[in-house]
Design a protein around this motif. Structure first.
Motif, mmCIF file in Angstrom:
data_model
loop_
_atom_site.group_PDB
_atom_site.id
_atom_site.type_symbol
_atom_site.label_atom_id
_atom_site.label_comp_id
_atom_site.label_asym_id
_atom_site.label_seq_id
_atom_site.Cartn_x
_atom_site.Cartn_y
_atom_site.Cartn_z
ATOM 1 N N ARG A 1 0.947 -1.315 -0.144
ATOM 2 C CA ARG A 1 0.009 0.064 0.135
ATOM 3 C C ARG A 1 0.812 1.222 0.036
ATOM 4 N N GLY A 2 1.916 1.365 0.650
ATOM 5 C CA GLY A 2 2.823 2.373 1.011
ATOM 6 C C GLY A 2 3.586 2.743 -0.231
ATOM 7 N N ALA A 3 3.937 1.380 -0.957
ATOM 8 C CA ALA A 3 4.812 1.599 -2.160
ATOM 9 C C ALA A 3 3.921 2.140 -3.150
ATOM 10 N N PHE A 4 2.604 1.584 -3.178
ATOM 11 C CA PHE A 4 1.559 2.127 -4.355
ATOM 12 C C PHE A 4 1.317 3.637 -4.148
ATOM 13 N N LEU A 5 1.118 4.193 -2.875
ATOM 14 C CA LEU A 5 0.813 5.293 -2.486
ATOM 15 C C LEU A 5 2.014 6.420 -3.040
ATOM 16 N N ALA A 6 3.343 5.915 -2.663
ATOM 17 C CA ALA A 6 4.146 6.737 -3.158
ATOM 18 C C ALA A 6 4.385 6.918 -4.785
ATOM 19 N N LEU A 7 4.376 5.706 -5.178
ATOM 20 C CA LEU A 7 4.406 5.583 -6.564
ATOM 21 C C LEU A 7 3.180 6.637 -7.225
ATOM 22 N N ALA A 8 2.025 6.533 -6.845
ATOM 23 C CA ALA A 8 1.135 6.946 -7.496
ATOM 24 C C ALA A 8 1.303 8.491 -7.373
ATOM 25 N N GLN A 9 1.645 9.237 -6.275
ATOM 26 C CA GLN A 9 2.079 10.396 -5.918
ATOM 27 C C GLN A 9 3.302 10.969 -6.963
ATOM 28 N N ARG A 10 4.054 10.035 -7.045
ATOM 29 C CA ARG A 10 5.268 10.220 -8.114
ATOM 30 C C ARG A 10 4.843 10.681 -9.599
ATOM 31 N N LEU A 11 3.812 9.637 -10.071
ATOM 32 C CA LEU A 11 3.448 9.484 -11.164
ATOM 33 C C LEU A 11 2.049 10.739 -11.334
ATOM 34 N N GLY A 12 1.653 10.940 -10.311
ATOM 35 C CA GLY A 12 0.322 11.846 -10.524
ATOM 36 C C GLY A 12 -1.004 11.260 -10.940
ATOM 37 N N GLU B 1 -3.037 7.337 -10.197
ATOM 38 C CA GLU B 1 -3.100 5.993 -9.425
ATOM 39 C C GLU B 1 -3.246 4.908 -10.705
ATOM 40 N N HIS B 2 -3.827 5.115 -11.840
ATOM 41 C CA HIS B 2 -4.123 4.274 -12.827
ATOM 42 C C HIS B 2 -2.459 3.966 -13.457
ATOM 43 N N ASP B 3 -1.728 4.994 -13.693
ATOM 44 C CA ASP B 3 -0.435 4.695 -14.227
ATOM 45 C C ASP B 3 0.274 4.017 -13.189
ATOM 46 N N ALA B 4 0.173 4.324 -11.843
ATOM 47 C CA ALA B 4 0.931 3.529 -10.783
ATOM 48 C C ALA B 4 0.418 1.737 -11.065
ATOM 49 N N HIS B 5 -0.880 1.703 -11.245
ATOM 50 C CA HIS B 5 -1.267 0.407 -11.279
ATOM 51 C C HIS B 5 -0.501 -0.177 -12.393
ATOM 52 N N HIS B 6 -0.390 0.552 -13.541
ATOM 53 C CA HIS B 6 0.303 -0.018 -14.559
ATOM 54 C C HIS B 6 1.655 -0.564 -14.508
ATOM 55 N N GLU B 7 2.323 0.270 -13.704
ATOM 56 C CA GLU B 7 3.806 0.234 -13.278
ATOM 57 C C GLU B 7 3.869 -1.084 -12.450
ATOM 58 N N MET B 8 2.875 -1.061 -11.542
ATOM 59 C CA MET B 8 2.826 -2.368 -10.607
ATOM 60 C C MET B 8 2.598 -3.671 -11.255
ATOM 61 N N MET B 9 1.833 -3.460 -12.565
ATOM 62 C CA MET B 9 1.766 -4.695 -13.514
ATOM 63 C C MET B 9 2.817 -5.267 -13.763
ATOM 64 N N GLU B 10 4.086 -4.534 -13.947
ATOM 65 C CA GLU B 10 5.210 -5.021 -14.517
ATOM 66 C C GLU B 10 5.763 -5.750 -13.375
ATOM 67 N N CYS B 11 5.946 -5.487 -12.256
ATOM 68 C CA CYS B 11 6.458 -5.965 -11.150
ATOM 69 C C CYS B 11 5.584 -7.347 -10.762
ATOM 70 N N LEU B 12 4.440 -7.214 -10.887
ATOM 71 C CA LEU B 12 3.624 -8.292 -10.601
ATOM 72 C C LEU B 12 3.847 -9.561 -11.327
ATOM 73 N N GLY B 13 3.868 -9.059 -12.634
ATOM 74 C CA GLY B 13 4.058 -10.048 -13.697
ATOM 75 C C GLY B 13 5.533 -10.691 -13.587
ATOM 76 N N GLU B 14 6.301 -9.837 -13.303
ATOM 77 C CA GLU B 14 8.046 -10.358 -13.174
ATOM 78 C C GLU B 14 7.859 -11.125 -11.970
ATOM 79 N N MET B 15 7.159 -10.962 -10.809
ATOM 80 C CA MET B 15 7.151 -11.907 -9.453
ATOM 81 C C MET B 15 6.652 -13.289 -10.012
ATOM 82 N N ILE B 16 5.196 -13.081 -10.749
ATOM 83 C CA ILE B 16 4.761 -14.567 -10.928
ATOM 84 C C ILE B 16 5.698 -15.269 -11.824
ATOM 85 N N TRP B 17 6.149 -14.595 -13.098
ATOM 86 C CA TRP B 17 7.261 -15.288 -13.833
ATOM 87 C C TRP B 17 8.321 -15.865 -13.032
ATOM 88 N N ASN B 18 8.953 -15.301 -12.301
ATOM 89 C CA ASN B 18 10.157 -15.718 -11.270
ATOM 90 C C ASN B 18 9.833 -16.984 -10.499
#
Length: 140
Positions: A90-101, A103-120
Motif C-alpha cells: 500500500r505504501g509503495a503504491f501510494l508513493a508511486l501514485a504520487q510520483r506519477l500523479g 493511480e491508474h499509471d501506478a497500477h500499470h507500473e505495478m503490473m510489470e512488477c507483479l508479472g515479473e514476480m509471477i514469472w520468477n
C-alpha cells in the motif's frame, strides 16, 4: 483458495460489463471491476460478447493485449492495496501514485512488477516473493 479458470474470469468481466450497461446491482467485487472497466474503453468490444470472449486467443506472438488479463491484474492489485498484502505494498503504491500523479499509471507500473514476480515464481518453482515485489514497486 479460489482458482478461477480462464473462462470463469472472462465470463465474470463480460457479465459485469453487461450488468453495468443494464444498470443492474453489482456485487462488491463487480463494483471494483466496473471501476477498471470504465477506465478501459478500448476493451468494450471484447466485453460485449461472452461467446467471442471465450473463444478469443490473445497470443503474445501476435502482439495482442489480453483485456481479461489486464483487468484481472488491476483487480488483484486493488485487492493487494486494500489489505496491504504483501506488507508494504500500500505504501509503495501510494508513493508511486504520487510520483506519477496517477493511480491508474501506478497500477500499470505495478503490473510489470507483479508479472515479473509471477514469472520468477513459476520459473523457479518457489512461492511468489512479496518482498521483492514491493521493492520492485518502490524502484519504479
Amino acid at each position: 483458495m479460489f482458482n478461477p479458470s480462464q473462462h470463469d474470469v472472462r465470463r465474470f468481466f463480460c457479465e459485469t460489463f453487461r450488468k453495468v450497461q443494464a444498470n443492474e446491482i453489482l456485487t462488491p467485487l463487480e463494483a471494483i471491476a466496473r471501476d477498471w472497466i470504465v477506465q478501459h474503453e478500448e476493451y468494450r468490444d471484447a466485453l460485449k460478447d461472452v461467446d467471442a470472449a471465450l473463444a478469443a486467443d490473445y497470443a503474445v506472438e501476435r502482439g495482442q493485449s489480453n483485456p481479461f488479463l489486464h483487468l484481472s491484474m488491476h483487480l488483484s492489485i486493488a485487492e493487494q492495496i486494500s489489505i496491504d498484502q504483501p506488507p508494504g505494498i500500500r505504501g509503495a503504491f501510494l508513493a508511486l501514485a504520487q510520483r506519477l500523479g496517477s493511480e491508474h499509471d501506478a497500477h500499470h507500473e505495478m503490473m510489470e512488477c507483479l508479472g515479473e514476480m509471477i514469472w520468477n515464481s513459476q520459473r523457479s518453482g518457489l512461492p511468489p516473493d512479496g518482498v521483492q515485489y514491493v521493492e520492485c514497486v518502490k524502484r519504479r
